[in-house]
Design an enzyme around this catalytic site. Structure first.
Site, PDB file in Angstrom:
ATOM      1  N   LYS A 234      -5.767  36.336  -0.941  1.00 13.11           N
ATOM      2  CA  LYS A 234      -4.535  36.997  -0.533  1.00 13.11           C
ATOM      3  C   LYS A 234      -3.505  35.974  -0.049  1.00 13.11           C
ATOM      4  O   LYS A 234      -3.852  34.990   0.611  1.00 13.11           O
ATOM      5  CB  LYS A 234      -4.862  38.001   0.576  1.00 13.11           C
ATOM      6  CG  LYS A 234      -3.733  38.927   0.980  1.00 13.11           C
ATOM      7  CD  LYS A 234      -4.245  39.947   1.997  1.00 13.11           C
ATOM      8  CE  LYS A 234      -3.204  40.973   2.374  1.00 13.11           C
ATOM      9  NZ  LYS A 234      -3.751  42.006   3.297  1.00 13.11           N
TER      10      LYS A 234
ATOM     11  N   SER B  39      -2.628  46.391   1.942  1.00 13.56           N
ATOM     12  CA  SER B  39      -1.755  45.345   1.447  1.00 13.56           C
ATOM     13  C   SER B  39      -2.513  44.297   0.638  1.00 13.56           C
ATOM     14  O   SER B  39      -1.894  43.345   0.130  1.00 13.56           O
ATOM     15  CB  SER B  39      -1.064  44.662   2.635  1.00 13.56           C
ATOM     16  OG  SER B  39      -2.046  44.047   3.478  1.00 13.56           O
TER      17      SER B  39
ATOM     18  N   SER C 172      -6.387  47.825   4.760  1.00 13.27           N
ATOM     19  CA  SER C 172      -5.723  47.087   3.681  1.00 13.27           C
ATOM     20  C   SER C 172      -6.658  46.533   2.624  1.00 13.27           C
ATOM     21  O   SER C 172      -6.203  46.131   1.554  1.00 13.27           O
ATOM     22  CB  SER C 172      -4.904  45.931   4.263  1.00 13.27           C
ATOM     23  OG  SER C 172      -3.854  46.423   5.055  1.00 13.27           O
TER      24      SER C 172
END
Length: 420
Positions: free
Chosen positions: A75, A145, A169
């Site tokens: 990420k 996310s 997330s």
């Protein structure tokens, strides 16, 4: 959906036995990325040349560890030495860390190869709109996310995705893209190297094709092996089954039998979470130039700065501790092995209908309680809607019982696979 057609464990085993070369696996993964990126946009940065060079080097070198030659994505919030880490934000444009985050360093030491950086919402807040699109239907919401990671693993453009989870997330994109997503016990995996910093709600976790694959990463990162749970008696917190999309409820009830249990203060989880998230985000972003961030993020941080009080935060932290104790006691009081629910209350909506201010609470309400309490939680697929959209099942366990949660998830996956 997965291009290489291999789970993480299967690929690692084939590499270890010499049945598969790291270069061959990397070529397959990168080929899948080139095929899918124009539509799905899982990566903000794809490091093809260096990844292929690392794979060729892995084939020539002595085996470094259980992930030797395995392609992973990271990420954009998590530091990777020499690669961009921009937190999904213009405020960090061009930032290239000198050192890896703790989790990345640990995975590289086990032989993993970082393919690239996955898209994220700015700072992981879920208030802007990255270009990432759902792996099943690119017109639909991919989750947030760690959305890039969920889409990438589902499509086969990585075999694992390392992300962060502050309110669901990791588990949300796993559920909406039909893969497994795991949030460990709070503090079990170091958050050192997350940009620009973390709150008490944030966890490092990972998305993988299956729960068994997630167990392999747990072993690499913590040394904990997936031991069988005592049983699979499942309790669902009261209220978690209210207001579900009918098809989500149908898939969940067809997958498992649960007893509904009452956990004091659970209904207040979202409010407590909101106070802590807002107050601590002010500290994390004290130096962030707000003129460079998305309007929704700026409005959130400005509101948090104006409303933050030490008294309010202290009260919320006390309430969090009480809820953590109530959840921990619930396992014994109600004689259940795990807490279980759908991961998200509704399937992936069309992007044209996705309004974060209106819909984020619906997508987070079943996941964020375990960010607040710190309990380990896993999402595994448990069916699909009539339109073929994945539905996720969430399993949460006692503090520190991460390996048992993953073994329980693997048992559920096997049971559900046997019904197909």
């Amino acid at each position: 959906m997965r291009g290489p057609g291999l789970t993480l464990r299967a690929a690692a085993g084939a590499l270890a036995r010499g049945e598969l070369r790291a270069e061959e696996l990397m070529a397959s993964v990168l080929g899948r990325a080139r095929e899918t990126e124009p539509v799905h946009h899982a990566y903000v940065h794809l490091d093809e040349e260096n990844a292929m060079a690392a794979a060729r080097a892995a084939d020539r070198a002595a085996r470094r560890g259980p992930l030797h030659g395995i392609p992973i994505g990271v990420k954009d919030l998590i530091a990777t030495a020499g690669q961009p880490t921009e937190a999904g934000s213009p405020a960090f444009a061009g930032h290239r860390p000198a050192a890896d985050a703790w989790v990345v360093g640990r995975l590289r030491a086990a032989g993993a190869i970082v393919v690239g950086k996955h898209h994220t919402h700015e700072f992981g807040f879920g208030l802007d709109e990255p270009p990432t699109r759902n792996a099943v239907d690119p017109d639909r919401y991919p989750g947030g996310s760690t959305a890039g990671g969920g889409v990438s693993v589902a499509l086969g453009s990585s075999l694992a995705a390392i992300g962060t989870d502050g309110g669901g997330s990791i588990r949300k994109p796993a559920a909406l893209n039909g893969v497994a997503g795991f949030k460990p016990t709070h503090g079990l995996v170091s958050t050192a190297g997350v940009l620009p910093g973390v709150t008490d709600l944030d966890h490092i976790g990972w998305i993988t094709p299956t729960a068994g694959d997630a167990a392999l990463l747990l072993e690499v990162l913590t040394g904990r092996t997936a031991t069988p749970p005592r049983g699979l008696r499942l309790g669902c917190p009261a209220g978690f089954l209210d207001g579900l999309d009918p098809e989500v409820e149908q898939c969940f009830r067809a997958a498992v039998d649960v007893v509904e249990i009452d956990i004091p203060r659970m209904a207040a989880a979202a409010e407590i979470h909101g106070v802590i998230a807002a107050a601590q985000s002010v500290t994390v972003h004290a130096a962030t130039p707000l003129d460079l961030v998305h309007p929704g993020v700026r409005a959130f941080l400005e509101s948090a700065r104006s409303s933050r009080t030490e008294t309010g935060l202290a009260a919320a932290l006390r309430d969090r501790d009480r809820l953590r104790g109530a959840v921990e006691r619930a396992f014994c009081d109600h004689e259940v092995d795990f807490l279980c629910s759908p991961t998200v209350a509704l399937p992936a909506v069309p992007m044209a209908e996705m309004d974060p201010e209106r819909m984020l609470s619906a997508y987070c309400r079943l996941t964020l309680p375990y960010n607040l309490t710190g309990h380990p939680a896993l999402s595994v697929p448990c069916g699909t809607t009539a339109a073929g959209l994945p539905v996720g099942l969430q399993l949460a366990g006692r503090l520190g019982q991460d390996a048992a949660v993953l073994r329980g998830g693997e048992m559920l996956e096997n049971t559900l696979a046997g019904r197909d």
